[in-house]
Design a protein around this motif. Structure first.
Motif, PDB file in Angstrom:
ATOM      1  N   VAL A 145     -12.178  -9.224   7.532  1.00 42.22           N
ATOM      2  CA  VAL A 145     -11.786  -7.895   8.000  1.00 42.22           C
ATOM      3  C   VAL A 145     -10.446  -8.017   8.717  1.00 42.22           C
ATOM      4  N   ILE A 146      -9.512  -7.142   8.362  1.00 44.83           N
ATOM      5  CA  ILE A 146      -8.175  -7.177   8.943  1.00 44.83           C
ATOM      6  C   ILE A 146      -7.907  -5.904   9.725  1.00 44.83           C
ATOM      7  N   ASN A 147      -7.097  -6.022  10.773  1.00 45.06           N
ATOM      8  CA  ASN A 147      -6.706  -4.884  11.601  1.00 45.06           C
ATOM      9  C   ASN A 147      -5.373  -4.327  11.117  1.00 45.06           C
ATOM     10  N   SER A 148      -5.256  -2.994  11.169  1.00 41.55           N
ATOM     11  CA  SER A 148      -4.047  -2.340  10.691  1.00 41.55           C
ATOM     12  C   SER A 148      -3.721  -1.100  11.516  1.00 41.55           C
ATOM     13  N   PRO A 149      -2.425  -0.911  11.846  1.00 44.23           N
ATOM     14  CA  PRO A 149      -2.024   0.329  12.503  1.00 44.23           C
ATOM     15  C   PRO A 149      -1.833   1.486  11.519  1.00 44.23           C
ATOM     16  N   GLN A 150      -1.879   1.210  10.213  1.00 45.52           N
ATOM     17  CA  GLN A 150      -1.761   2.243   9.180  1.00 45.52           C
ATOM     18  C   GLN A 150      -2.837   2.034   8.111  1.00 45.52           C
ATOM     19  N   PRO A 151      -4.103   2.117   8.523  1.00 38.48           N
ATOM     20  CA  PRO A 151      -5.183   1.712   7.620  1.00 38.48           C
ATOM     21  C   PRO A 151      -5.304   2.554   6.361  1.00 38.48           C
ATOM     22  N   GLU A 152      -5.059   3.864   6.459  1.00 36.19           N
ATOM     23  CA  GLU A 152      -5.178   4.696   5.259  1.00 36.19           C
ATOM     24  C   GLU A 152      -4.193   4.238   4.182  1.00 36.19           C
ATOM     25  N   ALA A 153      -2.970   3.940   4.591  1.00 38.06           N
ATOM     26  CA  ALA A 153      -1.957   3.473   3.631  1.00 38.06           C
ATOM     27  C   ALA A 153      -2.313   2.102   3.084  1.00 38.06           C
ATOM     28  N   LEU A 154      -2.881   1.248   3.924  1.00 35.31           N
ATOM     29  CA  LEU A 154      -3.239  -0.093   3.472  1.00 35.31           C
ATOM     30  C   LEU A 154      -4.425  -0.053   2.506  1.00 35.31           C
ATOM     31  N   VAL A 155      -5.409   0.791   2.782  1.00 34.26           N
ATOM     32  CA  VAL A 155      -6.533   0.967   1.862  1.00 34.26           C
ATOM     33  C   VAL A 155      -6.015   1.426   0.493  1.00 34.26           C
ATOM     34  N   ALA A 156      -5.111   2.402   0.502  1.00 35.12           N
ATOM     35  CA  ALA A 156      -4.551   2.905  -0.757  1.00 35.12           C
ATOM     36  C   ALA A 156      -3.775   1.806  -1.489  1.00 35.12           C
ATOM     37  N   TRP A 157      -3.076   0.938  -0.742  1.00 36.09           N
ATOM     38  CA  TRP A 157      -2.305  -0.153  -1.350  1.00 36.09           C
ATOM     39  C   TRP A 157      -3.233  -1.133  -2.072  1.00 36.09           C
ATOM     40  N   TYR A 158      -4.331  -1.527  -1.419  1.00 30.50           N
ATOM     41  CA  TYR A 158      -5.259  -2.471  -2.045  1.00 30.50           C
ATOM     42  C   TYR A 158      -5.966  -1.846  -3.250  1.00 30.50           C
ATOM     43  N   ASP A 159      -6.187  -0.551  -3.224  1.00 32.28           N
ATOM     44  CA  ASP A 159      -6.774   0.138  -4.373  1.00 32.28           C
ATOM     45  C   ASP A 159      -5.781   0.167  -5.524  1.00 32.28           C
ATOM     46  N   ARG A 160      -4.558   0.590  -5.242  1.00 30.98           N
ATOM     47  CA  ARG A 160      -3.555   0.765  -6.301  1.00 30.98           C
ATOM     48  C   ARG A 160      -3.161  -0.568  -6.946  1.00 30.98           C
ATOM     49  N   HIS A 161      -2.886  -1.560  -6.130  1.00 30.29           N
ATOM     50  CA  HIS A 161      -2.295  -2.790  -6.652  1.00 30.29           C
ATOM     51  C   HIS A 161      -3.325  -3.848  -7.042  1.00 30.29           C
ATOM     52  N   LEU A 162      -4.467  -3.894  -6.346  1.00 27.40           N
ATOM     53  CA  LEU A 162      -5.438  -4.973  -6.575  1.00 27.40           C
ATOM     54  C   LEU A 162      -6.796  -4.459  -7.051  1.00 27.40           C
ATOM     55  N   ASP A 163      -6.933  -3.138  -7.160  1.00 29.12           N
ATOM     56  CA  ASP A 163      -8.151  -2.516  -7.673  1.00 29.12           C
ATOM     57  C   ASP A 163      -9.370  -2.786  -6.789  1.00 29.12           C
TER      58      ASP A 163
END
Length: 311
Positions: A145-163
């Motif tokens: 589990v990783i911490n993020s100050p912009q979690p919504e954008a990071l979730v979308a990044w992992y969905d888009r690029h790594l499925d």
């Protein structure tokens, strides 16, 4: 795109007090040092075919060096590298033979916030064994589990690029959505992302053989005086058990078991209010979740982002 990432391999940590950290993971956490050298150690879970599941590296500054995932074939590694390159993702290295234990074929890249991610295939299988009944040693690395100050954008990044697909989300009526559970296989989550003021490691979780072994391991850490953050209990999202502790450098590590396996064709993500005690802990045995407990896993800011670790 068909999913090219199959599973979580290992998490690599840079630590200032290398000897103390190595002793903790070897003697208390019960990982097996497979390969050690001056200032570096590769630690394996006894029940896992992975060559190692934690790498420790001595460094003046604490950081997450790397999070590594597996792919089924070298062709899948090449396909993912090509896709990420087309999408403008910064590659740290191009696909090539790996120099780490077990070899293999892989490459590294930066995620949206500058964490170094590795994807590899054809890594040699480690000689492993079936963990015995009552033996409280990790079977495998369950999730990170990783911490993020912009979690919504990071979730979308992992969905888009790594499925990576969303399994469930935790929210609070006062703070909004706070944690997203992402999967790369039928396991409920191999990666999760938590809202935090800064980039850092939230926790790394290790699966034990079963409930008895999980409780024995939890008890061993308590008897040794290791600081407990939260637990023992059982979450609703993922239905897994949890006991969170702090390692000597202040990283949160978890013992768990029985993480839910989903039918991905029929699964629909839920939004759970974690202020409901039964969401946080179905058993009611853990210490209550509070802002003080939550901040224990904020960890120190990781200033190693967009800086690749040594190979």
């Amino acid at each position: 795109m068909d999913r090219l990432i199959t599973h979580l391999r290992h998490v690599d940590l840079a630590v200032p007090d290398f000897d103390t950290q190595l002793a903790f993971y070897r003697d208390l956490w019960k990982l097996a040092p497979e390969t050690t050298d001056t200032g570096i150690a590769f630690l394996a879970a006894e029940g896992s075919p992975e060559q190692y599941q934690v790498r420790l590296r001595a460094d003046a500054e604490k950081r997450v060096d790397l999070i590594a995932f597996g792919a089924e074939t070298a062709a899948d590694v090449d396909a993912l590298a090509e896709k990420l390159g087309r999408d403008g993702v910064t590659l740290v290295s191009t696909p090539d033979k790996l120099q780490t234990p077990g070899g293999g074929y892989g490459f590294r890249f930066f995620d949206l916030e500058g964490r170094t991610i590795e994807v590899s295939a054809d890594v040699a299988t480690r000689a492993h064994r079936r963990v015995s009944e009552g033996e409280s040693v990790p079977v495998k690395l369950s999730h990170v589990v990783i911490n993020s100050p912009q979690p919504e954008a990071l979730v979308a990044w992992y969905d888009r690029h790594l499925d990576f697909k969303l399994s469930d989300t935790l929210f609070s009526p006062h703070m909004g959505e706070m944690m997203w559970f992402l999967r790369c296989n039928p396991q409920h989550h191999s990666l999760a992302i938590a809202r935090c003021p800064h980039v850092s490691l939230h926790h790394a979780s290790f699966e034990l053989r079963g409930i008895d072994e999980y409780m024995r391991g939890t008890g061993r850490l308590l008897r040794a005086g290791v600081e407990k953050v939260w637990g023992p209990g059982r979450h609703l999202a993922g239905n897994n058990t949890f006991s969170y502790f702090l390692d000597p450098q202040g990283n949160t590590v978890e013992y768990t078991t029985e993480l839910e396996c989903l039918d991905e064709d029929t699964w629909h993500p839920s939004l759970y209010d974690f202020t409901n005690p039964e969401v946080s802990d179905q058993w009611g045995t853990a210490n209550p979740m509070s802002e003080f407990v939550a901040k224990k896993s904020f960890n120190d800011p990781d200033r190693g982002v967009f800086v690749a670790p040594p190979f």
